[in-house]
Design an enzyme around this catalytic site. Structure first.
Site, PDB file in Angstrom:
ATOM      1  N   PRO A 128       0.703  -1.278   0.307  1.00 19.98           N
ATOM      2  CA  PRO A 128      -0.025  -0.060   0.099  1.00 19.98           C
ATOM      3  C   PRO A 128       0.909   1.193  -0.034  1.00 19.98           C
ATOM      4  CG  PRO A 128      -0.522  -1.470   1.866  1.00 19.98           C
ATOM      5  CD  PRO A 128       0.997  -2.010   1.377  1.00 19.98           C
ATOM      6  N   GLU A 129       0.652   2.002  -1.182  1.00 21.74           N
ATOM      7  CA  GLU A 129       1.319   3.456  -1.383  1.00 21.74           C
ATOM      8  C   GLU A 129       0.200   4.305  -1.235  1.00 21.74           C
ATOM      9  OE1 GLU A 129       4.408   3.230  -4.209  1.00 21.74           O
ATOM     10  OE2 GLU A 129       4.375   1.130  -4.094  1.00 21.74           O
ATOM     11  N   HIS A 131      -4.907 -13.671  11.100  1.00 19.66           N
ATOM     12  CA  HIS A 131      -4.000 -12.248  11.113  1.00 19.66           C
ATOM     13  C   HIS A 131      -5.069 -11.228  11.371  1.00 19.66           C
ATOM     14  CE1 HIS A 131      -0.658 -14.945   9.714  1.00 19.66           C
ATOM     15  NE2 HIS A 131      -1.274 -15.402   8.597  1.00 19.66           N
ATOM     16  N   ARG A 137       1.950 -10.184   7.433  1.00 17.61           N
ATOM     17  CA  ARG A 137       3.521  -9.809   7.742  1.00 17.61           C
ATOM     18  C   ARG A 137       3.777  -8.971   8.819  1.00 17.61           C
ATOM     19  NH1 ARG A 137       5.794  -9.879   1.730  1.00 17.61           N
ATOM     20  NH2 ARG A 137       4.576 -11.262   0.983  1.00 17.61           N
TER      21      ARG A 137
END
Length: 283
Positions: A2-3, A100, A119
């Site tokens: 994600p940017e 998660h 992650r």
DNA sequence: AGCAGCTCCTGTACGC
DNA sequence: TGCGTACAGGAGCTGC
């Protein structure tokens, strides 16, 4: 990953969906490290009964504003996803695993918002109205704001002339919002090699770079962000963005350059893959 | 000042 | 088939 365009996509969608909702229940996952501050117990307690009044974005940080003046700040890291409305069964179809899930908010209307991050590079903060954090304070200019003019861009470039242009674009303290994918795309479209020093850039190249930063980010937002092979970006409904189809160089090593047909090469710069066309982007 | 190299973390892809 | 390993990278850090 994600940017800026991905975070902006999430912000826009989420704002329509969760504004005015009141948090009834808060649950956090086992990985408390993701919660940067305050301490997890306090974090949960302070979110309870708060109403969401709006959503902002700064760089790659999503800012959820509460009626108390507090802000819930979310950085999606590499693989962070916000799902709303959340449903335990359907997220598996989207390729996500509920183990998660790191934060769950249940609203008074019984709908649920979940932050999921495989992650665990994501970060959560809950800040009081006066509280500030260094990681946001030090962020540079927003490339899609009106104050990001060519003149301002040149001024920022001038402050760090020896830096390699790719490092410059990736450094959030100069311009905030570009990550590896968009930095690669911008440099390719501007025909500039990532290892070029700022000092070596011509006036024309600087102008191209400036234009491409704005163009690439704008198109990417219009597409609802991007999704490439190894990347798990989803909008809040779990759909993939369509910018992926417009990607010119990222992860295309060995494939023909879309401008000249030369095979795209990959080099490593500061531990990150950089994809270049050796003919279009000369050192 | 700038950058290399490491850390965090898990899932996937690959070689043997 | 299965095991070990490399790789993906945003950001913060150390150290040269």
């Amino acid at each position: 990953m994600p940017e800026l365009p991905e975070v902006e996509t999430v912000r826009r969608e989420l704002e329509n969906k969760i504004k005015e909702k009141i948090i009834k229940e808060v649950t956090i996952g086992k990985t408390e490290k993701i919660i940067q501050r305050p301490a997890p117990i306090k974090f949960v307690a302070q979110l309870k009964d708060k109403k969401i009044i709006g959503l902002n974005r700064r760089g790659k940080y999503l800012i959820i504003c509460l009626d108390s003046g507090e802000r819930l700040i979310i950085h999606l890291g590499m693989t962070g996803v916000i799902i709303y409305p959340y449903d335990d069964k359907t997220i598996q179809l989207k390729g996500l695993n509920s183990k998660h899930n790191h934060l769950s908010l249940v609203f008074t209307d019984h709908t649920q918002l979940v932050f999921n991050d495989v992650r665990r590079f994501g970060k959560l903060y809950l800040l009081s109205n006066s509280e500030e954090i260094e990681s946001i304070n030090k962020l540079g200019i927003e490339p899609l704001e009106d104050n990001f003019t060519l003149e301002v861009f040149k001024k920022i470039l001038n402050s760090t002339k020896k830096t390699k242009i790719k490092s410059f674009l990736m450094n959030q303290t100069f311009i905030t919002g570009l990550g590896n994918i968009y930095a690669n795309e911008v440099l390719f479209r501007a025909n500039i090699h990532p290892l070029r020093s700022i000092l070596s850039l011509t006036e024309e190249e600087i102008e191209r770079l400036y234009q491409e930063i704005k163009t690439v980010l704008t198109i990417a937002i219009q597409c609802g962000g991007s999704t490439v092979a190894d990347e798990a970006f989803r909008n809040t409904s779990g759909e993939k963005g369509s910018f992926a189809e417009k990607i010119q160089v990222y992860a295309r090593q060995g494939e023909p350059c879309k401008k000249c047909g030369q095979p795209i090469e990959v080099i490593r710069i500061e531990g990150r893959s950089s994809f270049i066309c050796p003919r279009c982007q000369k050192l």
